[in-house]
Enzyme design. Structure first.
Site, mmCIF file in Angstrom:
data_model
loop_
_atom_site.group_PDB
_atom_site.id
_atom_site.type_symbol
_atom_site.label_atom_id
_atom_site.label_comp_id
_atom_site.label_asym_id
_atom_site.label_seq_id
_atom_site.Cartn_x
_atom_site.Cartn_y
_atom_site.Cartn_z
ATOM 1 N N ARG A 15 0.829 -1.201 0.000
ATOM 2 C CA ARG A 15 0.000 0.000 0.000
ATOM 3 C C ARG A 15 0.871 1.262 0.000
ATOM 4 N NH1 ARG A 15 -3.595 -1.595 5.158
ATOM 5 N NH2 ARG A 15 -1.594 -2.611 5.667
ATOM 6 N N LYS A 75 1.666 1.646 7.533
ATOM 7 C CA LYS A 75 1.994 0.797 8.681
ATOM 8 C C LYS A 75 2.985 1.491 9.609
ATOM 9 C CE LYS A 75 0.678 -2.664 9.554
ATOM 10 N NZ LYS A 75 -0.501 -2.956 10.410
ATOM 11 N N TYR A 94 -0.928 4.033 10.989
ATOM 12 C CA TYR A 94 -1.303 2.997 11.962
ATOM 13 C C TYR A 94 -0.097 2.708 12.846
ATOM 14 C CZ TYR A 94 -5.515 1.934 9.239
ATOM 15 O OH TYR A 94 -6.730 2.016 8.599
ATOM 16 N N HIS A 96 -0.584 0.852 16.444
ATOM 17 C CA HIS A 96 -0.857 -0.354 17.240
ATOM 18 C C HIS A 96 0.218 -0.552 18.310
ATOM 19 C CE1 HIS A 96 -4.130 -1.497 14.555
ATOM 20 N NE2 HIS A 96 -3.328 -1.337 13.524
ATOM 21 N N GLU A 118 -5.677 4.317 14.139
ATOM 22 C CA GLU A 118 -6.614 3.370 14.757
ATOM 23 C C GLU A 118 -7.281 3.884 16.019
ATOM 24 O OE1 GLU A 118 -2.644 2.306 16.634
ATOM 25 O OE2 GLU A 118 -3.332 2.847 14.626
ATOM 26 N N SER A 134 -10.542 -2.454 8.430
ATOM 27 C CA SER A 134 -11.234 -3.532 9.125
ATOM 28 C C SER A 134 -12.195 -4.246 8.178
ATOM 29 C CB SER A 134 -11.993 -2.983 10.336
ATOM 30 O OG SER A 134 -11.101 -2.486 11.307
ATOM 31 N N ARG A 203 -25.648 -5.009 19.867
ATOM 32 C CA ARG A 203 -24.932 -5.282 18.629
ATOM 33 C C ARG A 203 -25.410 -6.580 17.996
ATOM 34 N NH1 ARG A 203 -23.117 -3.318 14.068
ATOM 35 N NH2 ARG A 203 -21.280 -4.421 13.251
ATOM 36 N N VAL A 267 -7.403 -11.741 13.353
ATOM 37 C CA VAL A 267 -7.356 -10.400 12.789
ATOM 38 C C VAL A 267 -6.935 -9.384 13.850
ATOM 39 C CG1 VAL A 267 -8.594 -8.737 11.343
ATOM 40 C CG2 VAL A 267 -9.225 -11.139 11.260
ATOM 41 N N ASP A 270 -2.557 -7.388 15.235
ATOM 42 C CA ASP A 270 -1.899 -6.081 15.361
ATOM 43 C C ASP A 270 -1.946 -5.560 16.790
ATOM 44 O OD1 ASP A 270 -0.937 -5.634 12.815
ATOM 45 O OD2 ASP A 270 -2.775 -4.719 12.100
ATOM 46 N N VAL A 298 -1.417 -12.985 9.986
ATOM 47 C CA VAL A 298 -0.725 -11.969 9.193
ATOM 48 C C VAL A 298 -1.073 -10.586 9.730
ATOM 49 C CG1 VAL A 298 -0.494 -10.956 6.889
ATOM 50 C CG2 VAL A 298 -0.652 -13.440 7.162
#
Length: 366
Positions: A15, A75, A94, A96, A118, A134, A203, A267, A270, A298
């Site tokens: 990206r 990233k 991002y 994290h 984030e 997401s 939710r 997921v 991170d 990943v």
């Protein structure tokens, strides 16, 4: 303002932090956009696409970092990039940090102002800069999980949707936020038997309406998850606590309840991962096994589809970049409470309370 966009150097990251359309919006307002040569190649954007919209292409990352007041990335900065940051600079990307104490210390030492995509919030308390990635990560999680269930990849050898006369796979999605909802939509589309777990009954009601009865919603307790694990072929972990480390929802001992060669997709990796046995992996080497259960963890899943991801990310981040550029960093942070929630590091200190609590860090680095 001088805005720098270096090439992403995290493994298997394709990206770029801005599109030519984003450059056009900024340059038309009188701002300088400095793009590293080749930064957009992985997203099918040539240097000429950027220069045509007013960007200046610089030969290397050092040149971009040396000239930029605001550095845009996708990233978290890698060690060599952290070394190039200066106290007068702002980094917008991002981060994290809850799962990255060494990175946090490096950013503290740099003295730079670091705003994390984030943890930026909108007027409803939602996470507008995390949401688009997401959505992508949730959809990839199901695709990747389905692929890893194939026998040549080490999986059980089961087709997610089954065929007439043969039952579909059972998919558990733990976490009903943006990631979980998108993961479930893809699993439903592939005709799997889908169960979505969340701790918010409100939710779950929303998801029940969205899924139109095509998936089961389950209140997420430790016992409810444990009781479903023996039936699961694919489990997708989509748990998020804003700014903090993800809680573990499956322990190592519980892996013994699962089918041999079932697949876990984390997921939440991170933010440290929501399975006790999770550890970061890459697209080049995405999986490993623990107790005969395949783990796919990943850390940059959306990087696998950079054309989609780059455009989606810029669509979300650009209004905030314009705000920072037009008003200046301090004024923008002062005027926008949501943007201020993105502030993680400033002047050598951890600012975001959840990040500070997760890292047990505050003040100047040792």
């Amino acid at each position: 303002m001088r805005i720098g966009v270096p090439t992403e150097i995290k493994p298997d990251e394709y990206r770029v932090a801005i599109t030519p359309a984003g450059v056009r919006e900024l340059s038309s307002r009188g701002h300088e956009v400095l793009v590293q040569a080749g930064a957009g190649a992985g997203s099918a954007m040539d240097d000429e696409h950027f220069t045509a919209q007013g960007a200046q292409v610089l030969p290397d990352a050092a040149s971009v970092f040396a000239e930029a007041e605001l550095v845009l990335k996708v990233k978290e900065p890698q060690p060599g990039e952290v070394e190039m940051l200066r106290p007068e600079q702002t980094l917008f990307t991002y981060l994290h940090l809850a799962a990255e104490p060494e990175l946090a210390r490096g950013l503290m030492r740099s003295g730079a102002t670091c705003i994390a995509y984030e943890t930026v919030t909108d007027s409803r308390g939602h996470l507008p800069l995390l949401a688009p990635m997401s959505e992508v990560a949730g959809k990839i999680a199901t695709q990747a999980g389905a692929f890893m269930l194939e026998r040549p990849l080490g999986g059980r050898g089961i087709l997610l949707g089954g065929v007439p006369g043969v039952a579909a796979a059972t998919v558990l999605v733990i976490g009903g936020g943006v990631v979980g909802m998108n993961a479930a939509f893809i699993a439903i589309g592939m005709e799997a038997d889908v169960f979505v777990f969340d701790r918010s009954v409100d939710r779950l009601r929303e998801l029940d309406v969205a899924f139109a009865g095509r998936a089961s919603t389950v209140y997420s307790s430790a016992l409810a998850i444990e009781e479903m694990l023996p039936a699961a072929d694919l489990v997708i972990g989509a748990v998020l606590v804003q700014g903090a480390r993800a809680p573990h929802v499956i322990s190592r001992s519980q892996l013994a309840l699962m089918k041999r060669h079932a697949v876990l997709v984390d997921v939440s990796i991170d933010q440290g991962g929501c399975f006790e046995t999770s550890r970061p992996t890459t697209h080049s080497n995405p999986t490993y096994e623990v107790d005969d259960v395949t783990h796919y963890c990943v850390t940059n899943m959306p990087g696998a589809v950079p054309i989609t991801s780059t455009h989606a990310l810029t669509n979300a981040t650009l209004p905030y970049v314009i705000e920072l550029a037009e008003h200046g960093i301090e004024a923008a942070l002062e005027q926008s409470p949501g943007l201020r929630m993105g502030l993680n590091v400033r002047a050598g200190e951890i600012i975001h309370p959840a990040v500070a609590e997760a890292l047990e860090l505050s003040g100047a680095p040792s």
